[in-house]
Design a protein around this motif. Structure first.
Motif, PDB file in Angstrom:
ATOM      1  N   ASP A 185       5.507  -7.550 -10.691  1.00 24.95           N
ATOM      2  CA  ASP A 185       4.731  -8.914 -11.105  1.00 24.95           C
ATOM      3  C   ASP A 185       3.307  -8.542 -10.628  1.00 24.95           C
ATOM      4  OD1 ASP A 185       3.179 -11.934 -10.331  1.00 24.95           O
ATOM      5  OD2 ASP A 185       5.543 -12.614 -10.214  1.00 24.95           O
ATOM      6  N   GLU A 186       2.542  -8.107 -11.107  1.00 23.50           N
ATOM      7  CA  GLU A 186       0.690  -7.757 -10.044  1.00 23.50           C
ATOM      8  C   GLU A 186       0.291  -8.772  -9.722  1.00 23.50           C
ATOM      9  OE1 GLU A 186      -1.110  -5.155 -12.872  1.00 23.50           O
ATOM     10  OE2 GLU A 186       0.423  -3.405 -12.077  1.00 23.50           O
ATOM     11  N   PHE A 187       0.767  -9.846  -9.973  1.00 18.42           N
ATOM     12  CA  PHE A 187      -0.108 -11.432  -9.097  1.00 18.42           C
ATOM     13  C   PHE A 187       0.567 -11.854  -8.245  1.00 18.42           C
ATOM     14  CE2 PHE A 187      -0.790 -16.014  -8.327  1.00 18.42           C
ATOM     15  CZ  PHE A 187      -1.877 -15.737  -8.219  1.00 18.42           C
ATOM     16  N   ALA A 188       1.470 -11.678  -8.372  1.00 22.42           N
ATOM     17  CA  ALA A 188       2.611 -11.632  -6.864  1.00 22.42           C
ATOM     18  C   ALA A 188       1.926 -10.935  -5.637  1.00 22.42           C
ATOM     19  CB  ALA A 188       4.011 -11.876  -6.855  1.00 22.42           C
ATOM     20  N   ALA A 189       1.960  -9.522  -6.017  1.00 25.57           N
ATOM     21  CA  ALA A 189       1.527  -8.504  -5.638  1.00 25.57           C
ATOM     22  C   ALA A 189       0.640  -8.722  -5.181  1.00 25.57           C
ATOM     23  CB  ALA A 189       1.977  -6.844  -6.582  1.00 25.57           C
ATOM     24  N   GLU A 190      -0.820  -8.998  -6.170  1.00 26.59           N
ATOM     25  CA  GLU A 190      -2.510  -8.777  -5.186  1.00 26.59           C
ATOM     26  C   GLU A 190      -2.508  -9.610  -4.353  1.00 26.59           C
ATOM     27  OE1 GLU A 190      -6.386 -10.177  -6.798  1.00 26.59           O
ATOM     28  OE2 GLU A 190      -4.550 -10.481  -8.434  1.00 26.59           O
ATOM     29  N   GLN A 191      -1.802 -11.345  -4.085  1.00 27.04           N
ATOM     30  CA  GLN A 191      -1.123 -12.244  -3.394  1.00 27.04           C
ATOM     31  C   GLN A 191      -0.512 -11.553  -2.055  1.00 27.04           C
ATOM     32  OE1 GLN A 191      -3.137 -15.062  -4.065  1.00 27.04           O
ATOM     33  NE2 GLN A 191      -3.905 -14.193  -6.275  1.00 27.04           N
ATOM     34  N   PHE A 192      -0.011 -11.262  -2.277  1.00 28.88           N
ATOM     35  CA  PHE A 192       0.678 -10.126  -0.891  1.00 28.88           C
ATOM     36  C   PHE A 192       0.330  -9.824  -0.299  1.00 28.88           C
ATOM     37  CE2 PHE A 192       3.869  -6.697   1.060  1.00 28.88           C
ATOM     38  CZ  PHE A 192       4.279  -7.837   1.579  1.00 28.88           C
ATOM     39  N   LEU A 193      -0.633  -8.347  -1.050  1.00 27.05           N
ATOM     40  CA  LEU A 193      -1.456  -8.191  -0.275  1.00 27.05           C
ATOM     41  C   LEU A 193      -2.602  -8.245   0.214  1.00 27.05           C
ATOM     42  CD1 LEU A 193      -1.936  -4.570  -2.705  1.00 27.05           C
ATOM     43  CD2 LEU A 193      -1.039  -4.776  -0.767  1.00 27.05           C
ATOM     44  N   LYS A 194      -3.214  -9.589  -0.198  1.00 29.08           N
ATOM     45  CA  LYS A 194      -4.435 -10.489  -0.196  1.00 29.08           C
ATOM     46  C   LYS A 194      -3.943 -10.775   1.654  1.00 29.08           C
ATOM     47  CE  LYS A 194      -7.062 -11.417  -3.889  1.00 29.08           C
ATOM     48  NZ  LYS A 194      -7.718 -12.888  -5.061  1.00 29.08           N
ATOM     49  N   THR A 195      -2.752 -11.197   1.635  1.00 30.18           N
ATOM     50  CA  THR A 195      -2.678 -11.972   2.795  1.00 30.18           C
ATOM     51  C   THR A 195      -2.210 -11.052   3.482  1.00 30.18           C
ATOM     52  OG1 THR A 195      -1.391 -14.047   1.126  1.00 30.18           O
ATOM     53  CG2 THR A 195      -0.598 -13.390   3.815  1.00 30.18           C
ATOM     54  N   ARG A 196      -1.631  -9.995   3.657  1.00 29.72           N
ATOM     55  CA  ARG A 196      -1.893  -9.124   4.395  1.00 29.72           C
ATOM     56  C   ARG A 196      -3.526  -8.389   5.197  1.00 29.72           C
ATOM     57  NH1 ARG A 196       2.394 -10.570   3.522  1.00 29.72           N
ATOM     58  NH2 ARG A 196       1.897 -11.608   4.920  1.00 29.72           N
ATOM     59  N   LEU A 224       0.115   0.388  -7.896  1.00 32.27           N
ATOM     60  CA  LEU A 224       0.636   1.350  -7.125  1.00 32.27           C
ATOM     61  C   LEU A 224       2.304   0.333  -6.268  1.00 32.27           C
ATOM     62  CD1 LEU A 224      -0.828   3.965  -5.498  1.00 32.27           C
ATOM     63  CD2 LEU A 224       0.743   3.787  -7.123  1.00 32.27           C
ATOM     64  N   LEU A 225       1.723  -0.649  -5.295  1.00 31.19           N
ATOM     65  CA  LEU A 225       3.214  -1.929  -4.597  1.00 31.19           C
ATOM     66  C   LEU A 225       3.660  -2.878  -5.746  1.00 31.19           C
ATOM     67  CD1 LEU A 225       3.985  -3.546  -2.754  1.00 31.19           C
ATOM     68  CD2 LEU A 225       2.048  -5.131  -2.903  1.00 31.19           C
ATOM     69  N   ASP A 226       3.438  -3.080  -7.621  1.00 29.24           N
ATOM     70  CA  ASP A 226       3.840  -3.192  -8.486  1.00 29.24           C
ATOM     71  C   ASP A 226       5.835  -1.944  -8.718  1.00 29.24           C
ATOM     72  OD1 ASP A 226       4.756  -5.963 -10.208  1.00 29.24           O
ATOM     73  OD2 ASP A 226       4.207  -3.850 -11.291  1.00 29.24           O
ATOM     74  N   ALA A 227       4.543  -1.007  -8.873  1.00 26.97           N
ATOM     75  CA  ALA A 227       5.359   0.077  -9.224  1.00 26.97           C
ATOM     76  C   ALA A 227       6.869   0.515  -8.124  1.00 26.97           C
ATOM     77  CB  ALA A 227       5.122   1.320  -9.767  1.00 26.97           C
ATOM     78  N   TYR A 228       6.120   0.480  -6.989  1.00 28.13           N
ATOM     79  CA  TYR A 228       7.234   0.260  -5.796  1.00 28.13           C
ATOM     80  C   TYR A 228       8.143  -1.123  -5.650  1.00 28.13           C
ATOM     81  CZ  TYR A 228       8.435   0.014  -0.498  1.00 28.13           C
ATOM     82  OH  TYR A 228       9.164   0.134   0.642  1.00 28.13           O
ATOM     83  N   ARG A 229       7.852  -2.190  -6.712  1.00 25.23           N
ATOM     84  CA  ARG A 229       9.122  -2.809  -5.885  1.00 25.23           C
ATOM     85  C   ARG A 229      10.049  -2.811  -7.737  1.00 25.23           C
ATOM     86  NH1 ARG A 229       7.665  -7.106  -7.670  1.00 25.23           N
ATOM     87  NH2 ARG A 229       9.215  -8.132  -5.858  1.00 25.23           N
ATOM     88  N   VAL A 230       9.587  -2.337  -8.622  1.00 27.10           N
ATOM     89  CA  VAL A 230      10.308  -2.100  -9.634  1.00 27.10           C
ATOM     90  C   VAL A 230      11.289  -1.024  -9.126  1.00 27.10           C
ATOM     91  CG1 VAL A 230      10.172  -1.124 -12.189  1.00 27.10           C
ATOM     92  CG2 VAL A 230       8.591  -3.306 -11.321  1.00 27.10           C
ATOM     93  N   PHE A 231      10.638   0.166  -8.146  1.00 22.41           N
ATOM     94  CA  PHE A 231      11.750   1.041  -8.226  1.00 22.41           C
ATOM     95  C   PHE A 231      13.151   0.143  -8.055  1.00 22.41           C
ATOM     96  CE2 PHE A 231      13.170   4.056  -4.911  1.00 22.41           C
ATOM     97  CZ  PHE A 231      13.604   5.256  -5.571  1.00 22.41           C
ATOM     98  N   TYR A 232      12.497  -0.237  -6.563  1.00 17.02           N
ATOM     99  CA  TYR A 232      13.835  -1.405  -5.868  1.00 17.02           C
ATOM    100  C   TYR A 232      14.347  -2.310  -6.428  1.00 17.02           C
ATOM    101  CZ  TYR A 232      12.965   1.929  -2.042  1.00 17.02           C
ATOM    102  OH  TYR A 232      13.001   3.137  -0.851  1.00 17.02           O
ATOM    103  N   GLU A 233      14.317  -2.267  -8.376  1.00 14.91           N
ATOM    104  CA  GLU A 233      14.578  -3.528  -9.253  1.00 14.91           C
ATOM    105  C   GLU A 233      14.308  -4.261  -8.778  1.00 14.91           C
ATOM    106  OE1 GLU A 233      19.464  -2.936  -8.013  1.00 14.91           O
ATOM    107  OE2 GLU A 233      18.760  -0.645  -8.788  1.00 14.91           O
ATOM    108  N   GLN A 234      12.886  -5.179  -8.608  1.00 21.97           N
ATOM    109  CA  GLN A 234      12.012  -6.224  -8.770  1.00 21.97           C
ATOM    110  C   GLN A 234      11.644  -6.130  -9.957  1.00 21.97           C
ATOM    111  OE1 GLN A 234      13.161  -8.795  -5.996  1.00 21.97           O
ATOM    112  NE2 GLN A 234      14.020  -6.957  -5.590  1.00 21.97           N
ATOM    113  N   ALA A 235      11.319  -7.307  -9.906  1.00 19.49           N
ATOM    114  CA  ALA A 235      10.905  -7.662 -10.887  1.00 19.49           C
ATOM    115  C   ALA A 235       9.728  -7.472 -11.357  1.00 19.49           C
ATOM    116  CB  ALA A 235      11.244  -9.408 -12.722  1.00 19.49           C
TER     117      ALA A 235
END
Length: 148
Positions: A32-43, A19-30
């Motif tokens: 990147d599920e790995f980066a999304a996972e790392q971002f969530l882990k940090t949060r 969902l986070l990855d699809a959200y980012r793609v909606f806002y024209e970002q590439a």
């Protein structure tokens, strides 16, 4: 359609990632599920956001993410509703409204002044925000500086 809103924990990261990855793609970002996972882990590790999930029949239909901030002018804490996303399969079924209402209730329970959000000028969700009592701020401009 019935669904429930739950507070996400680290155990929910695998269902939030797409969902986070699809959200980012909606806002024209590439994508990147790995980066999304790392971002969530940090949060979750830093406990610096609150994420709520809309669940139906074991499926995650959408999420909202809130960050705590402060208003110096009013001397009160506020939440920034930074992210709201509903999976395309669940749009126009009340999921977004339920997530927004839950965020509003959470804000009130925490004793915060309110919620702030920013959205694209062409985002069709603006009608939903206004229907739920959000007011468009026309008294100021939003600026952003990017570090290089």
């Amino acid at each position: 359609m019935s669904f429930s809103i739950i507070k996400a924990t680290q155990e929910h990261i695998p269902v939030i990632i797409p969902l986070l990855d699809a959200y980012r793609v909606f806002y024209e970002q590439a994508s990147d599920e790995f980066a999304a996972e790392q971002f969530l882990k940090t949060r979750f590790e830093q406990n610096d956001s609150d994420i709520f999930l809309a669940m139906t029949d074991g499926i995650t239909a959408g999420f909202v993410q809130l960050y705590s901030s402060f208003s110096t002018v009013s001397l009160q804490p506020v939440y920034i509703l930074n992210d709201l996303y509903v999976s395309t399969d669940f749009r126009n079924k009340g999921v977004g409204a339920a997530l927004l209402k839950h965020a509003q209730q959470f804000c009130e329970i925490q004793g915060y002044k309110g919620l702030a959000l920013e959205t694209a000028v062409d985002n069709p969700a603006q009608a939903l925000y206004e229907r739920l009592g959000w007011e468009k701020d026309v008294h100021c401009f939003h600026y952003f500086w990017t570090a290089r």
